[in-house]
Design an enzyme around this catalytic site. Structure first.
Site, PDB file in Angstrom:
ATOM      1  N   HIS A 153      -5.986  -9.677  -5.144  1.00  0.00           N
ATOM      2  CA  HIS A 153      -4.669 -10.179  -4.748  1.00  0.00           C
ATOM      3  C   HIS A 153      -3.653 -10.277  -5.867  1.00  0.00           C
ATOM      4  O   HIS A 153      -2.477 -10.511  -5.580  1.00  0.00           O
ATOM      5  CB  HIS A 153      -4.823 -11.511  -4.015  1.00  0.00           C
ATOM      6  CG  HIS A 153      -5.270 -11.321  -2.607  1.00  0.00           C
ATOM      7  ND1 HIS A 153      -6.569 -11.011  -2.295  1.00  0.00           N
ATOM      8  CD2 HIS A 153      -4.583 -11.332  -1.442  1.00  0.00           C
ATOM      9  CE1 HIS A 153      -6.674 -10.858  -0.994  1.00  0.00           C
ATOM     10  NE2 HIS A 153      -5.477 -11.045  -0.448  1.00  0.00           N
ATOM     11  N   ASP A 209       0.802  -1.233   0.000  1.00  0.00           N
ATOM     12  CA  ASP A 209       0.000   0.000   0.000  1.00  0.00           C
ATOM     13  C   ASP A 209       0.834   1.282   0.000  1.00  0.00           C
ATOM     14  O   ASP A 209       0.311   2.352  -0.242  1.00  0.00           O
ATOM     15  CB  ASP A 209      -0.895   0.049   1.252  1.00  0.00           C
ATOM     16  CG  ASP A 209      -1.996  -1.003   1.205  1.00  0.00           C
ATOM     17  OD1 ASP A 209      -2.138  -1.651   0.163  1.00  0.00           O
ATOM     18  OD2 ASP A 209      -2.698  -1.160   2.220  1.00  0.00           O
ATOM     19  N   ARG A 216     -16.809   1.382 -23.583  1.00  0.00           N
ATOM     20  CA  ARG A 216     -17.324   1.021 -22.277  1.00  0.00           C
ATOM     21  C   ARG A 216     -16.687   1.858 -21.176  1.00  0.00           C
ATOM     22  O   ARG A 216     -15.649   2.458 -21.380  1.00  0.00           O
ATOM     23  CB  ARG A 216     -16.922  -0.424 -22.017  1.00  0.00           C
ATOM     24  CG  ARG A 216     -18.081  -1.334 -21.940  1.00  0.00           C
ATOM     25  CD  ARG A 216     -17.692  -2.752 -21.705  1.00  0.00           C
ATOM     26  NE  ARG A 216     -18.696  -3.569 -22.345  1.00  0.00           N
ATOM     27  CZ  ARG A 216     -18.456  -4.733 -22.912  1.00  0.00           C
ATOM     28  NH1 ARG A 216     -17.256  -5.240 -22.927  1.00  0.00           N
ATOM     29  NH2 ARG A 216     -19.437  -5.411 -23.465  1.00  0.00           N
ATOM     30  N   ASN A 220      20.318   6.820 -18.544  1.00  0.00           N
ATOM     31  CA  ASN A 220      20.500   7.579 -17.293  1.00  0.00           C
ATOM     32  C   ASN A 220      21.877   8.239 -17.243  1.00  0.00           C
ATOM     33  O   ASN A 220      22.601   8.133 -16.246  1.00  0.00           O
ATOM     34  CB  ASN A 220      20.296   6.689 -16.066  1.00  0.00           C
ATOM     35  CG  ASN A 220      20.065   7.513 -14.806  1.00  0.00           C
ATOM     36  OD1 ASN A 220      19.586   8.654 -14.888  1.00  0.00           O
ATOM     37  ND2 ASN A 220      20.422   6.982 -13.660  1.00  0.00           N
TER      38      ASN A 220
END
Ligand code: ADP
Length: 739
Positions: free
Chosen positions: A287, A155, A190, A523
């Site tokens: 999950h 989370d 949709r 990078n």
């Protein structure tokens, strides 16, 4: 005799991808530092049960787990540990196993438990001695418990760290699902309501919405105003009218309204169906967000955290307060554990009492910035009445190699500029667009679907500018009356814009604001620790190497060549994320002695049962010792004791879809660039430079400093922060260290 330090490691609470990488790093760092590392399996359950649930881990026991999802040492919820009796048994079991140092990998619940356990430790031992489960000598040998916590939680809900273990992977799952749903939704025109995880934290929903180009989002920290049903339907309807073929609404599982009432995905679907008459489907991702192989970022970060946790434990005095190893501004950080947990709890409590200002305040600044950017990007068209008193004409261009995230960045630039009341012109194929006048006005719909698309829709090239080119570019800029230029691209683009800056005395047309945004898989750009595109390339490398490794059925060495030009970022971080035994970088070079050392160690490791050796080589690490040469050398010197294969990953690193991190980074950087360009142009200023992220902040560097900052011969910054991670790659490479 000095007793060997024995460290316990456990994973607890909800599992999270990346936990294995952390466990591997804990074990291997511990062993390399002369400690023992014991697994406490099934989290606190194993600690309470003791016996075989607490057992030593060897170097090889954690081999091959870096790429696995979940946690190989198991996790569980353990109600007994919430009771004092359970904790007393756990303490006795640890002491019996000789463990008084713990790395706890879990969520805020697990870390709270750990802190309480540490506080009670002396009493728990005294009670155990009284009960006869441990001897007074055993208790005396372990007077205090030392704890380091790592946050495992998809989370990303912990205050005190920018990222938690598993959050980036979950975002990958969500973004993939949104990309997939968008294509089917668009086919049928949709609407989809997608529910993502996040009980008290809207991180996944918010970042997922940016990455997936969603049209509406509900997060706990920033509930919609009352009457949101009407507003949402109006906006989505306008979106349809402006040609949008799909509508995607994201609902965080903990989304609430201003009164704390849950906003459920089924209710949102009903609202859309009833008020808009749209065919609407709900997808609850559930999950799948938690499962599967960890992303490159989760592998790297978890490895660094696991390593740092052990270093911390080995240095910590027995009485030290528990600490949390977190990750802020791309670096491992160390903060006191309990204040971080308490603030996380305070945030959840603020949501429970509908104190949303406080909840947002406790989240990071970038969380709020993301929310604000999203508000613009979700609009069906430019803000009504948002016209600027002085509409500017701004040019948008890519240059350098293609990088995933270029389209994402272009979309954000176009929409943000239009929303602020200005005009945007796309310059096609880099500087060629200026030379051949391939310049197109961009509108809101022209960038639809670009958030997720790899490659470069506007096109990009590399060009060494000649004098006549400069004349032509200057004329085009004058004819189009451009007020500013935003170049989103790589090193070649920086060089081209730098040249324009230097030629200002000769070409007054170049006296407009010139801004570069780092977008390159390599990078290798100055002024930024990370460029858009590098994370996507790293994920492509990690996925390819996982497959390559699995293809080996015999004892085998793979020599894998990765891109990066002269910059070793992809090779080194790829090595960290895949557990490579050796990494070859141009920055360090390759010598015959080094190759001899690799052969010696590799042969020895195969002789003692190892089955795979992975070498990552940057494409320009050495001109003579090429990937082909090294492969043949190893094969010849292996004398048939192992096989050697080469794999040149090539353009799959450049052509992949942008990762969620890159999409979000692009959004953040572009938003800053746009505001800066507008401010400059409106003020009649003409700064020229490049934007980047450094120490967590978006920063600007003027082109005056370009030459000083770069190694021009090798097209990379003189200082590269990530080279500091080299020692950790070596430390984890083999029990004896790398060659
Ligand atoms: P997470 O760590 O992912 O937040 P939980 O909140 O379920 O997950 O906690 C995992 C385990 O940590 C619990 O099953 C329990 O064993 C232990 N734990 C959680 N909170 C406490 C607490 N307040 N006191 C003691 N142990 C706790």
């Amino acid at each position: 005799m000095v007793a060997v330090k024995r460290i316990g490691v456990l994973t607890s609470g909800g599992d999270a991808p990346g936990m294995n990488a952390a466990v591997r790093a804990v074990v291997r760092t511990g062993l390399r530092r002369g400690a023992e590392v014991w697994a406490i399996t099934e989290g606190y359950k194993g600690m309470v049960e003791g016996g075989g649930a607490i057992r030593p881990l060897s170097w090889d026991a954690v081999g091959g787990i870096l790429q696995q999802g979940g946690t190989v040492i198991g996790t569980a919820r353990c109600p007994e540990f919430r009771e004092r009796e359970g904790r007393r048994r756990a303490a006795a079991n640890l002491v019996a196993a000789g463990i008084d140092s713990l790395v706890v990998i879990g969520g805020d619940g697990s870390l709270t438990g750990a802190s309480l356990f540490r506080q009670e430790w002396p009493e728990l031992l005294a009670e155990s001695v009284a009960a006869g489960t441990i001897t007074p000598e055993q208790a005396a040998a372990h007077p205090a418990l030392t704890i380091v916590g790592l946050v495992g939680s998809i989370d990303n809900d912990m205050v005190g760290t920018d990222m938690t273990i598993g959050a980036d992977t979950a975002l990958h799952r969500i973004t993939q699902a949104l990309d997939d749903l968008a294509s089917t939704a668009a086919s049928h025109q949709r609407s989809f309501v997608v529910e993502v995880m996040g009980r008290h934290c809207g991180y996944l929903a918010l970042r997922g919405a940016i990455a997936g180009g969603a049209d509406w989002v509900f997060i706990p920290e920033s509930p919609p105003e009352d009457g949101w049903e009407e507003q949402m339907c109006t906006e989505l309807k306008l979106g349809r009218q402006s040609g949008r073929r799909d509508s995607i609404v994201i609902v965080a599982e903990g989304a609430i309204d201003r009164h704390g009432q849950p906003i459920k995905s089924d209710y949102v679907r009903d609202v859309l169906e009833q008020r808009l008459g749209e065919d609407t489907r709900v997808t609850v991702l559930g999950h799948v967000q938690r499962g599967g192989s960890p992303s490159a970022f989760d592998r790297c970060m978890s490895t660094l955290l696991g390593h740092a946790a052990v270093e911390e434990l080995l240095q910590a005095g027995a009485a030290s307060e528990p600490v949390l190893m977190g990750f802020q501004n791309n670096r491992v950080t160390r903060v006191p554990l309990m204040p971080a947990v308490e603030q996380t709890r305070a945030l959840a409590a603020a949501l429970d009492t509908c104190d949303f200002d406080r909840a947002l305040h406790l989240r990071s600044r970038s969380f709020q910035e993301t929310r604000d950017s999203l508000a613009t990007l979700m609009r069906p068209g430019p803000r009504v009445g948002g016209a600027s008193p002085r509409p500017l004409r701004l040019a948008l261009m890519h240059a350098g190699g293609t990088a995933p995230g270029m389209n994402t960045a272009a979309r954000v630039a176009v929409r943000t500029l239009l929303d602020r009341g200005h005009q945007v012109f796309g310059v096609r194929f880099g500087m060629e667009g200026f030379l051949e006048r391939k310049i197109v006005p961009m509108d809101w719909a022209s960038v639809s679907g670009w958030a997720s698309r790899g490659g470069s829709e506007l096109g990009t090239t590399r060009r060494i500018l000649q004098r006549k080119d400069l004349h032509a570019i200057a004329r085009t800029i004058e004819d189009h009356r451009f007020d500013g230029l935003l170049m989103i691209g790589g090193y070649a683009g920086y060089e081209e814009v730098h040249r324009m800056f230097e030629e200002r005395p000769n070409f007054p047309a170049f006296n407009l604001p010139l801004l570069c945004l780092p977008c390159s898989i390599d990078n290798n750009l100055p002024g930024s620790e990370i460029s858009v595109g590098a994370d996507s390339a790293l994920n492509a490398i990690v996925q390819a190497v996982d497959k390559i490794k699995r293809s080996a059925a015999d004892e085998r060495c793979f020599v894998v060549e990765v891109m990066g030009r002269y910059c070793g970022y992809l090779a080194l971080m790829g090595g960290l994320a895949t557990g490579a035994e050796q990494v070859f970088l141009h920055e360090e070079g390759i010598t015959l002695d080094k190759l001899r050392g690799v052969i010696y160690r590799m042969s020895a490791s195969f002789a003692t049962g190892k089955r795979l050796n992975l070498v990552l080589r940057n494409e320009r690490a050495n001109e003579v010792y090429t990937t082909g040469f090294i492969t043949e050398l190893f094969a010849e010197e292996g004398h048939g004791r192992f096989s050697v294969r080469q794999a040149i990953l090539g353009h799959l690193q450049q052509g992949c879809d942008p990762s969620p991190f890159d999409r979000n980074l692009a959004t953040r950087l572009v938003t800053h660039c746009v505001d800066r360009l507008i401010a400059q142009a409106l003020a009649g200023e003409n700064e020229a430079g490049f934007i980047g992220v450094s120490e967590g902040r978006v920063q600007f560097t003027g082109f005056e400093d370009f030459t000083r900052l770069v190694d021009a011969a090798h097209h990379r910054p003189k200082r590269q922060w990530w080279l500091g991670l080299r020692d950790i790659v070596d430390l984890l490479a083999s029990p004896e260290g790398a060659a």
